[in-house]
Scaffold this motif. Structure first.
Motif, PDB file in Angstrom:
ATOM      1  N   GLY A 265       1.658 -11.399   7.243  1.00  0.00           N
ATOM      2  CA  GLY A 265       0.356 -10.880   6.830  1.00  0.00           C
ATOM      3  C   GLY A 265      -0.813 -11.605   7.454  1.00  0.00           C
ATOM      4  N   SER A 266      -0.598 -12.828   7.902  1.00  0.00           N
ATOM      5  CA  SER A 266      -1.685 -13.585   8.525  1.00  0.00           C
ATOM      6  C   SER A 266      -1.721 -13.430  10.040  1.00  0.00           C
ATOM      7  CB  SER A 266      -1.581 -15.069   8.150  1.00  0.00           C
ATOM      8  OG  SER A 266      -0.416 -15.636   8.715  1.00  0.00           O
ATOM      9  N   SER A 267      -0.746 -12.746  10.605  1.00  0.00           N
ATOM     10  CA  SER A 267      -0.706 -12.524  12.051  1.00  0.00           C
ATOM     11  C   SER A 267      -1.716 -11.441  12.442  1.00  0.00           C
ATOM     12  CB  SER A 267       0.697 -12.087  12.475  1.00  0.00           C
ATOM     13  OG  SER A 267       0.674 -11.485  13.751  1.00  0.00           O
ATOM     14  N   GLU A 268      -2.576 -11.755  13.362  1.00  0.00           N
ATOM     15  CA  GLU A 268      -3.593 -10.777  13.797  1.00  0.00           C
ATOM     16  C   GLU A 268      -2.946  -9.539  14.407  1.00  0.00           C
ATOM     17  OE1 GLU A 268      -6.828 -10.763  13.114  1.00  0.00           O
ATOM     18  OE2 GLU A 268      -6.457 -12.623  12.008  1.00  0.00           O
ATOM     19  N   GLN A 269      -1.855  -9.717  15.132  1.00  0.00           N
ATOM     20  CA  GLN A 269      -1.188  -8.564  15.745  1.00  0.00           C
ATOM     21  C   GLN A 269      -0.547  -7.665  14.693  1.00  0.00           C
ATOM     22  OE1 GLN A 269       1.054 -11.201  18.223  1.00  0.00           O
ATOM     23  NE2 GLN A 269       0.096 -10.390  20.082  1.00  0.00           N
ATOM     24  N   VAL A 270       0.044  -8.264  13.680  1.00  0.00           N
ATOM     25  CA  VAL A 270       0.659  -7.476  12.616  1.00  0.00           C
ATOM     26  C   VAL A 270      -0.427  -6.796  11.786  1.00  0.00           C
ATOM     27  CG1 VAL A 270       2.087  -7.586  10.525  1.00  0.00           C
ATOM     28  CG2 VAL A 270       2.776  -8.849  12.571  1.00  0.00           C
ATOM     29  N   LYS A 271      -1.586  -7.430  11.633  1.00  0.00           N
ATOM     30  CA  LYS A 271      -2.683  -6.812  10.870  1.00  0.00           C
ATOM     31  C   LYS A 271      -3.090  -5.470  11.463  1.00  0.00           C
ATOM     32  CE  LYS A 271      -4.704 -10.937   8.813  1.00  0.00           C
ATOM     33  NZ  LYS A 271      -5.836 -11.849   8.770  1.00  0.00           N
ATOM     34  N   LEU A 272      -3.035  -5.342  12.776  1.00  0.00           N
ATOM     35  CA  LEU A 272      -3.355  -4.053  13.405  1.00  0.00           C
ATOM     36  C   LEU A 272      -2.368  -2.975  12.970  1.00  0.00           C
ATOM     37  CD1 LEU A 272      -4.226  -5.301  17.013  1.00  0.00           C
ATOM     38  CD2 LEU A 272      -5.824  -4.577  15.217  1.00  0.00           C
ATOM     39  N   LEU A 273      -1.101  -3.340  12.887  1.00  0.00           N
ATOM     40  CA  LEU A 273      -0.083  -2.407  12.433  1.00  0.00           C
ATOM     41  C   LEU A 273      -0.274  -2.079  10.943  1.00  0.00           C
ATOM     42  CD1 LEU A 273       2.404  -0.780  13.246  1.00  0.00           C
ATOM     43  CD2 LEU A 273       3.785  -2.832  12.882  1.00  0.00           C
ATOM     44  N   LEU A 274      -0.651  -3.083  10.156  1.00  0.00           N
ATOM     45  CA  LEU A 274      -0.938  -2.848   8.735  1.00  0.00           C
ATOM     46  C   LEU A 274      -2.072  -1.848   8.577  1.00  0.00           C
ATOM     47  CD1 LEU A 274      -0.750  -6.497   7.289  1.00  0.00           C
ATOM     48  CD2 LEU A 274       1.038  -4.753   7.309  1.00  0.00           C
ATOM     49  N   ASN A 275      -3.088  -1.966   9.424  1.00  0.00           N
ATOM     50  CA  ASN A 275      -4.217  -1.025   9.381  1.00  0.00           C
ATOM     51  C   ASN A 275      -3.773   0.394   9.731  1.00  0.00           C
ATOM     52  OD1 ASN A 275      -5.972  -3.050   8.616  1.00  0.00           O
ATOM     53  ND2 ASN A 275      -6.646  -3.469  10.709  1.00  0.00           N
ATOM     54  N   GLU A 276      -2.847   0.514  10.672  1.00  0.00           N
ATOM     55  CA  GLU A 276      -2.340   1.843  11.026  1.00  0.00           C
ATOM     56  C   GLU A 276      -1.586   2.472   9.854  1.00  0.00           C
ATOM     57  OE1 GLU A 276      -0.726   2.947  14.773  1.00  0.00           O
ATOM     58  OE2 GLU A 276      -1.447   1.086  15.708  1.00  0.00           O
ATOM     59  N   ILE A 277      -0.822   1.652   9.134  1.00  0.00           N
ATOM     60  CA  ILE A 277      -0.100   2.169   7.970  1.00  0.00           C
ATOM     61  C   ILE A 277      -1.096   2.573   6.892  1.00  0.00           C
ATOM     62  CG2 ILE A 277       1.505   1.554   6.107  1.00  0.00           C
ATOM     63  CD1 ILE A 277       2.904  -0.283   8.208  1.00  0.00           C
ATOM     64  N   GLU A 278      -2.109   1.755   6.682  1.00  0.00           N
ATOM     65  CA  GLU A 278      -3.153   2.070   5.693  1.00  0.00           C
ATOM     66  C   GLU A 278      -3.812   3.413   6.009  1.00  0.00           C
ATOM     67  OE1 GLU A 278      -5.406   1.279   2.298  1.00  0.00           O
ATOM     68  OE2 GLU A 278      -3.889  -0.059   3.109  1.00  0.00           O
ATOM     69  N   ALA A 279      -4.044   3.677   7.274  1.00  0.00           N
ATOM     70  CA  ALA A 279      -4.691   4.926   7.679  1.00  0.00           C
ATOM     71  C   ALA A 279      -3.823   6.147   7.361  1.00  0.00           C
ATOM     72  CB  ALA A 279      -5.017   4.886   9.169  1.00  0.00           C
ATOM     73  N   ARG A 280      -2.531   5.948   7.209  1.00  0.00           N
ATOM     74  CA  ARG A 280      -1.619   7.055   6.918  1.00  0.00           C
ATOM     75  C   ARG A 280      -1.580   7.408   5.429  1.00  0.00           C
ATOM     76  NH1 ARG A 280       3.419   7.125  10.806  1.00  0.00           N
ATOM     77  NH2 ARG A 280       2.363   6.662  12.764  1.00  0.00           N
ATOM     78  N   THR A 281      -2.231   6.601   4.601  1.00  0.00           N
ATOM     79  CA  THR A 281      -2.242   6.866   3.157  1.00  0.00           C
ATOM     80  C   THR A 281      -3.672   6.855   2.632  1.00  0.00           C
ATOM     81  OG1 THR A 281      -1.881   4.522   2.726  1.00  0.00           O
ATOM     82  CG2 THR A 281       0.076   5.918   2.767  1.00  0.00           C
ATOM     83  N   PRO A 282      -4.508   7.772   3.117  1.00  0.00           N
ATOM     84  CA  PRO A 282      -5.898   7.781   2.664  1.00  0.00           C
ATOM     85  C   PRO A 282      -5.998   7.975   1.149  1.00  0.00           C
ATOM     86  CG  PRO A 282      -5.368   9.801   3.853  1.00  0.00           C
ATOM     87  CD  PRO A 282      -4.182   8.890   3.981  1.00  0.00           C
ATOM     88  N   GLY A 283      -6.897   7.216   0.542  1.00  0.00           N
ATOM     89  CA  GLY A 283      -7.111   7.317  -0.896  1.00  0.00           C
ATOM     90  C   GLY A 283      -6.108   6.544  -1.734  1.00  0.00           C
ATOM     91  N   PHE A 284      -5.192   5.846  -1.092  1.00  0.00           N
ATOM     92  CA  PHE A 284      -4.181   5.066  -1.807  1.00  0.00           C
ATOM     93  C   PHE A 284      -4.226   3.636  -1.294  1.00  0.00           C
ATOM     94  CE2 PHE A 284       0.356   3.646  -2.264  1.00  0.00           C
ATOM     95  CZ  PHE A 284       0.357   3.563  -3.646  1.00  0.00           C
ATOM     96  N   CYS A 285      -4.543   2.725  -2.170  1.00  0.00           N
ATOM     97  CA  CYS A 285      -4.636   1.315  -1.790  1.00  0.00           C
ATOM     98  C   CYS A 285      -3.254   0.681  -1.924  1.00  0.00           C
ATOM     99  CB  CYS A 285      -5.653   0.597  -2.676  1.00  0.00           C
ATOM    100  SG  CYS A 285      -5.906  -1.106  -2.173  1.00  0.00           S
ATOM    101  N   MET A 286      -2.642   0.407  -0.795  1.00  0.00           N
ATOM    102  CA  MET A 286      -1.315  -0.176  -0.766  1.00  0.00           C
ATOM    103  C   MET A 286      -1.443  -1.678  -0.500  1.00  0.00           C
ATOM    104  SD  MET A 286       1.854   0.957   1.727  1.00  0.00           S
ATOM    105  CE  MET A 286       1.273   2.635   1.742  1.00  0.00           C
TER     106      MET A 286
END
Length: 187
Positions: A148-169
């Motif tokens: 979770g603290s890796s900057e590269q992984v954070k980009l992937l986390l953001n992509e997953i977040e974008a796939r679930t609009p309106g849902f805070c995962m």
């Protein structure tokens, strides 16, 4: 490995997988999961509860209902309670219960094991397995924190977040999805 397989990981996270997870989380507190057949069916299908006894399944959902509002959850206490049903220790399902109640808890399953190789052992006596599983949960929490603290992984986390609009995962769930999907890619 995560960065090497980003597109394959994202391909595994289809809309149906994400929608079912969201439905389970959003409906946990509005239904009596001990008796709600729709919730039980979706949960069992999503988390692959095919090989547990019907007695274990009944006790599992009764326990989930009983503890779903608890602030203090004890892995050891839940494990001991469910072990009494059929003398089987279902580590993976315990982590799924804990995660469903508190999405900051990591999930351990065969795909995560395949990626992280944390050394889950079968065949030991219950107390030894329980102690080892508590160590694995601690290691898993550390791995999640590190990823979770890796900057590269954070980009992937953001992509997953974008796939679930309106849902805070939670970040932990997104990391779980990454490890789960990577396990599917590598098998």
């Amino acid at each position: 490995l995560i960065l090497q397989h980003q597109s394959a990981i994202l391909a595994q996270l289809d809309a149906g997988t994400l929608a079912t997870y969201r439905w389970l989380q959003e409906n946990l507190h509005s239904r009596n999961v001990a008796v709600d057949s729709e919730y039980r069916r979706k949960f069992g299908g999503y988390y692959g509860m095919r090989f547990v006894s019907s007695e274990y399944r009944e006790c599992y959902f009764e326990t989930l209902e009983k503890v779903k509002n608890s602030k203090e959850l004890s892995f050891r206490k839940l494990a001991t309670e469910l072990y009494a049903v059929d003398r089987k220790h279902e580590f993976s399902f315990l982590t799924k219960m804990l995660h469903t109640i508190n999405p900051s808890h990591p999930i351990y399953d065969s795909r995560v094991e395949h990626v992280l190789k944390l050394g889950h052992r079968y065949g030991q006596d219950f107390e030894k397995r329980l102690a080892r599983d508590e160590q694995i949960l601690s290691q898993l929490t550390s791995v999640y924190r590190e990823l979770g603290s890796s900057e590269q992984v954070k980009l992937l986390l953001n992509e997953i977040e974008a796939r679930t609009p309106g849902f805070c995962m939670t970040a932990e769930k997104k990391i779980d999805f990454i490890l789960w999907a990577l396990g599917g890619v590598l098998k």
